[in-house]
Design a protein around this motif. Structure first.
Motif, PDB file in Angstrom:
ATOM      1  N   CYS A   7       0.864  -1.180   0.000  1.00  0.00           N
ATOM      2  CA  CYS A   7       0.000   0.000   0.000  1.00  0.00           C
ATOM      3  C   CYS A   7       0.900   1.228   0.000  1.00  0.00           C
ATOM      4  O   CYS A   7       1.846   1.293   0.775  1.00  0.00           O
ATOM      5  N   HIS A   9       0.295   4.068   1.139  1.00  0.00           N
ATOM      6  CA  HIS A   9       0.079   4.892   2.336  1.00  0.00           C
ATOM      7  C   HIS A   9       0.767   4.291   3.558  1.00  0.00           C
ATOM      8  O   HIS A   9       1.595   4.925   4.186  1.00  0.00           O
ATOM      9  N   CYS A  10       0.426   3.036   3.890  1.00  0.00           N
ATOM     10  CA  CYS A  10       0.961   2.425   5.122  1.00  0.00           C
ATOM     11  C   CYS A  10       2.120   1.478   4.843  1.00  0.00           C
ATOM     12  O   CYS A  10       2.770   1.009   5.771  1.00  0.00           O
ATOM     13  N   CYS A  63      -6.958   0.181   0.585  1.00  0.00           N
ATOM     14  CA  CYS A  63      -6.011  -0.728   1.230  1.00  0.00           C
ATOM     15  C   CYS A  63      -6.773  -1.559   2.254  1.00  0.00           C
ATOM     16  O   CYS A  63      -7.515  -1.009   3.061  1.00  0.00           O
ATOM     17  N   CYS A  66      -4.933  -0.328   5.995  1.00  0.00           N
ATOM     18  CA  CYS A  66      -5.167   0.999   6.602  1.00  0.00           C
ATOM     19  C   CYS A  66      -6.450   1.649   6.091  1.00  0.00           C
ATOM     20  O   CYS A  66      -6.849   2.700   6.591  1.00  0.00           O
TER      21      CYS A  66
HETATM   22 ZN   LIG Z   1      -2.490   0.887   3.649  1.00  0.00          ZN
END
Ligand SMILES: [Zn+2]
Length: 130
Positions: A7, A9-10, A63, A66
Motif C-alpha cells: 500500500c 500509504h501504510c 487498502c 489501513c
Molecule cells: Zn495501507
C-alpha cells in the motif's frame, strides 16, 4: 521471483499466495474484497461473497490494512499501489477500476512506463500516474 505489493500509504504488504487483496466499494455501496493475480497481465480475479460488480462498473479501491483510498484522485478510473521485485526494485502499478477492463501500467523509478493488457480506449495523461 519474489514479488511484494505494498500500500502506498501504510506500506503494509497487500499480497498473499498469488493474490493481491484489495478492499472495494461499489457505487451502490456493496463492499467486499477483490483478489487479483499478482502476475502482471494475468487478469484472473475473485470477489468475496458480499461483493457483486457488473462488467463496466467502476469501483472504489482501498487498502485492506489501513483502509485509505488507492484511487488516483483524477477523473480517470485508475488506482495505484507499489510493487517490489526481489526486495529491491520498486515500481508503481496502475490498474483500471472499471471492472473487466484489462489495463495495467508499470512505472519504474526512472518513470519508464510499461503497458500491459488491452490497449487504452480512452485518453490517460501519463502525468496522472505519479
Ligand atoms: Zn495501507
Amino acid at each position: 521471483m519474489k514479488v511484494t505489493y505494498l500500500c502506498p500509504h501504510c506500506r503494509g504488504a497487500i499480497n498473499a499466495e498469488n493474490n493481491i487483496i484489495l478492499s472495494a466499494k461499489t457505487s451502490t455501496n456493496k463492499v467486499g474484497l477483490i483478489l487479483l493475480h499478482e502476475e502482471i497481465g494475468n487478469y484472473t480475479s475473485a470477489l468475496s461473497s458480499s461483493l457483486t460488480v457488473e462488467k463496466g462498473e467502476v469501483v472504489d479501491l482501498f487498502c485492506p490494512i489501513c483502509h485509505k483510498s488507492l484511487n488516483i484522485p483524477k477523473k480517470d478510473a485508475l488506482a495505484k499501489y507499489i510493487r517490489i521485485d526481489n526486495g529491491i526494485k520498486e515500481s508503481y502499478i496502475i490498474i483500471s477500476r472499471k471492472y473487466g477492463e484489462k489495463i495495467t501500467f508499470k512505472v519504474d523509478e526512472n518513470k519508464q512506463v510499461e503497458s500491459y493488457g488491452e490497449k487504452l480506449k480512452r485518453f490517460i495523461d501519463p502525468e496522472w500516474f505519479l
